[in-house]
Scaffold this active site. Sequence first.
Site, PDB file in Angstrom:
ATOM      1  N   ASP A 254       6.949  -4.666   5.785  1.00  0.00           N
ATOM      2  CA  ASP A 254       5.216  -4.344   5.942  1.00  0.00           C
ATOM      3  C   ASP A 254       4.850  -5.153   6.981  1.00  0.00           C
ATOM      4  OD1 ASP A 254       3.299  -2.630   4.023  1.00  0.00           O
ATOM      5  OD2 ASP A 254       2.187  -3.877   5.313  1.00  0.00           O
ATOM      6  N   SER A 255       3.856  -4.475   7.993  1.00  0.00           N
ATOM      7  CA  SER A 255       3.227  -5.343   8.861  1.00  0.00           C
ATOM      8  C   SER A 255       2.154  -6.440   8.157  1.00  0.00           C
ATOM      9  CB  SER A 255       2.774  -4.656  10.031  1.00  0.00           C
ATOM     10  OG  SER A 255       1.749  -3.721   9.567  1.00  0.00           O
ATOM     11  N   ASP A 304       7.486   5.094   3.396  1.00  0.00           N
ATOM     12  CA  ASP A 304       6.035   5.713   3.046  1.00  0.00           C
ATOM     13  C   ASP A 304       5.098   5.178   3.962  1.00  0.00           C
ATOM     14  OD1 ASP A 304       3.690   6.692   1.154  1.00  0.00           O
ATOM     15  OD2 ASP A 304       4.070   4.889  -0.116  1.00  0.00           O
ATOM     16  N   CYS A 344       1.275  11.106   4.134  1.00  0.00           N
ATOM     17  CA  CYS A 344       0.187  11.227   3.529  1.00  0.00           C
ATOM     18  C   CYS A 344      -0.779  11.958   4.510  1.00  0.00           C
ATOM     19  CB  CYS A 344      -0.303  10.021   2.992  1.00  0.00           C
ATOM     20  SG  CYS A 344      -0.561   8.797   4.027  1.00  0.00           S
TER      21      CYS A 344
HETATM   22  N1  SAH Z   1       4.252   2.321  -0.583  1.00  0.00           N
HETATM   23  C1  SAH Z   1       3.058   1.691  -0.801  1.00  0.00           C
HETATM   24  C2  SAH Z   1       2.120   2.000  -0.011  1.00  0.00           C
HETATM   25  C3  SAH Z   1       2.374   2.183   1.484  1.00  0.00           C
HETATM   26  S1  SAH Z   1       0.708   2.002   2.128  1.00  0.00           S
HETATM   27  C4  SAH Z   1       2.805   1.505  -2.362  1.00  0.00           C
HETATM   28  O1  SAH Z   1       3.876   2.012  -2.973  1.00  0.00           O
HETATM   29  O2  SAH Z   1       2.127   0.896  -2.608  1.00  0.00           O
HETATM   30  C5  SAH Z   1       1.354   1.894   4.028  1.00  0.00           C
HETATM   31  C6  SAH Z   1       1.645   0.589   4.303  1.00  0.00           C
HETATM   32  O3  SAH Z   1       2.287   0.642   5.754  1.00  0.00           O
HETATM   33  C7  SAH Z   1       0.412  -0.324   4.309  1.00  0.00           C
HETATM   34  O4  SAH Z   1       0.715  -1.522   3.429  1.00  0.00           O
HETATM   35  C8  SAH Z   1       0.377  -0.966   5.607  1.00  0.00           C
HETATM   36  O5  SAH Z   1       0.240  -2.311   5.928  1.00  0.00           O
HETATM   37  C9  SAH Z   1       1.776  -0.550   6.335  1.00  0.00           C
HETATM   38  N2  SAH Z   1       1.965  -0.472   7.829  1.00  0.00           N
HETATM   39  C10 SAH Z   1       1.344   0.190   8.779  1.00  0.00           C
HETATM   40  N3  SAH Z   1       1.877   0.231   9.822  1.00  0.00           N
HETATM   41  C11 SAH Z   1       3.079  -0.267   9.720  1.00  0.00           C
HETATM   42  C12 SAH Z   1       4.140  -0.587  10.806  1.00  0.00           C
HETATM   43  N4  SAH Z   1       4.062  -0.109  11.950  1.00  0.00           N
HETATM   44  N5  SAH Z   1       5.040  -1.194  10.191  1.00  0.00           N
HETATM   45  C13 SAH Z   1       5.050  -1.950   9.159  1.00  0.00           C
HETATM   46  N6  SAH Z   1       4.290  -1.568   8.186  1.00  0.00           N
HETATM   47  C14 SAH Z   1       3.111  -0.841   8.515  1.00  0.00           C
END
Ligand code: SAH
Length: 400
Positions: A254-255, A304, A344
Amino acid sequence: MKVITLREGKERSLLRRHPWVFQGSIAKGGGDAGETVRVQAHDGQFLAWAAFSPSSQIRVRAWSFDEAERIDAAFFQRRIQEAVALRQRLAIDSDGIRLIHGEADGLPGLIVDQYGDLLSAQFLSAGMERWKDVIADALVAITGCPYLYERSDSGVRNLEGLEPVKGWLRHPETTDGARRSTEVTIHENGWKLTLDVAEGHKTGYYLDQRDNRGLFARLVRQFKCKTVLNCYSYTGGFSVAALEGGATDVTSVDSSGPALARASAHVTLNGYEASAHTALDADVNGSLRQFIKEGRTFDAIVLDPPKFAPSAAHADRASRAYKDINRLAFKLLNPGGLLLTFSCSGGIGGELFHKIVAGAGMDAGVDGYLLKRLEATPDHPTTITFPEGEYLKGLVIVRK
Ligand code: SAH
């Protein structure tokens, strides 16, 4: 009472009980931000009571299609009661529940999640802003939750001409003025998960994936997956699921640093060895490419991502972005491995998403069985009159 008259032919969507009217459909009339207006067809036929929003493209959001209904405190109490009653009948086995899901619950622009004794709400439209106090009182009275935190700091408020707002909206009086912590622990699929309603994304957590996380735990066990890559992990819900399913080597990417710290904490909080989990603070796209370079592969991968296409206008660019990450994931998947892939984006329909993933598989030179189609948990309902509400779609694929 202010009246909004629509242009000829533009009454059709409200007659089908779709709750939005765009600026271009209005012939005459107006109102203040959030004011209740009577919407009528060009010939004066009643269509709906609605909230007016002078600066939004969605100029009118319908409250009610019943001419006899009054839009007052009792109206909001009824709608909230109905929404809460549905959740009770759904018998959700968790204390983290979406109580109000906007349009689907007849409350356009309002999102309310319950986390234990804490409510976390977003007021995202001019109409909701206007009725905020009435709604806050009703929420506390109907749920019995004394604590209500407001997370109206979403960018979509700009479109409604509203400033971002964040903080306690309802909190019981204390003699020393002390405030409850904004942290809370919820229970989902038998796991303990923590969140902070002040600092987390959206209202604090992504409840819409609850059932899919539970399913993932079962699939990981059934398919005997050991190495698991959880992309866009947020606070690691799918990672805990993988560990419960018997995975021994789980990587969360995650970022967001704070989200990853919580993911690592969730591993030990649920009784798993910290060494079974790696948290990678990085861009997913870059990480997938790096893993390919290193020759790493996985038994299961979860994708996701955040919303790549906020509306249909962004569908093209978003399609390429989805295809890219799915192609990379297919390349990293062991034969017989599992891919759970999600979108989503309201602007990407289920059929289009399937096509994108199919194209990604082709490009990667990989075929797979489509085991199951996934959607949001039932406490994020859709209605038959509001297809835009169907935003989350997912596919479970087993690589051939
Ligand atoms: N699967 C998670 C929800 C994901 S929400 C759950 O079950 O709770 C999407 C996530 O993507 C967020 O935490 C956001 O910080 C991350 N994100 C957004 N862009 C990103 C990128 N380019 N690389 C890594 N993470 C990213």
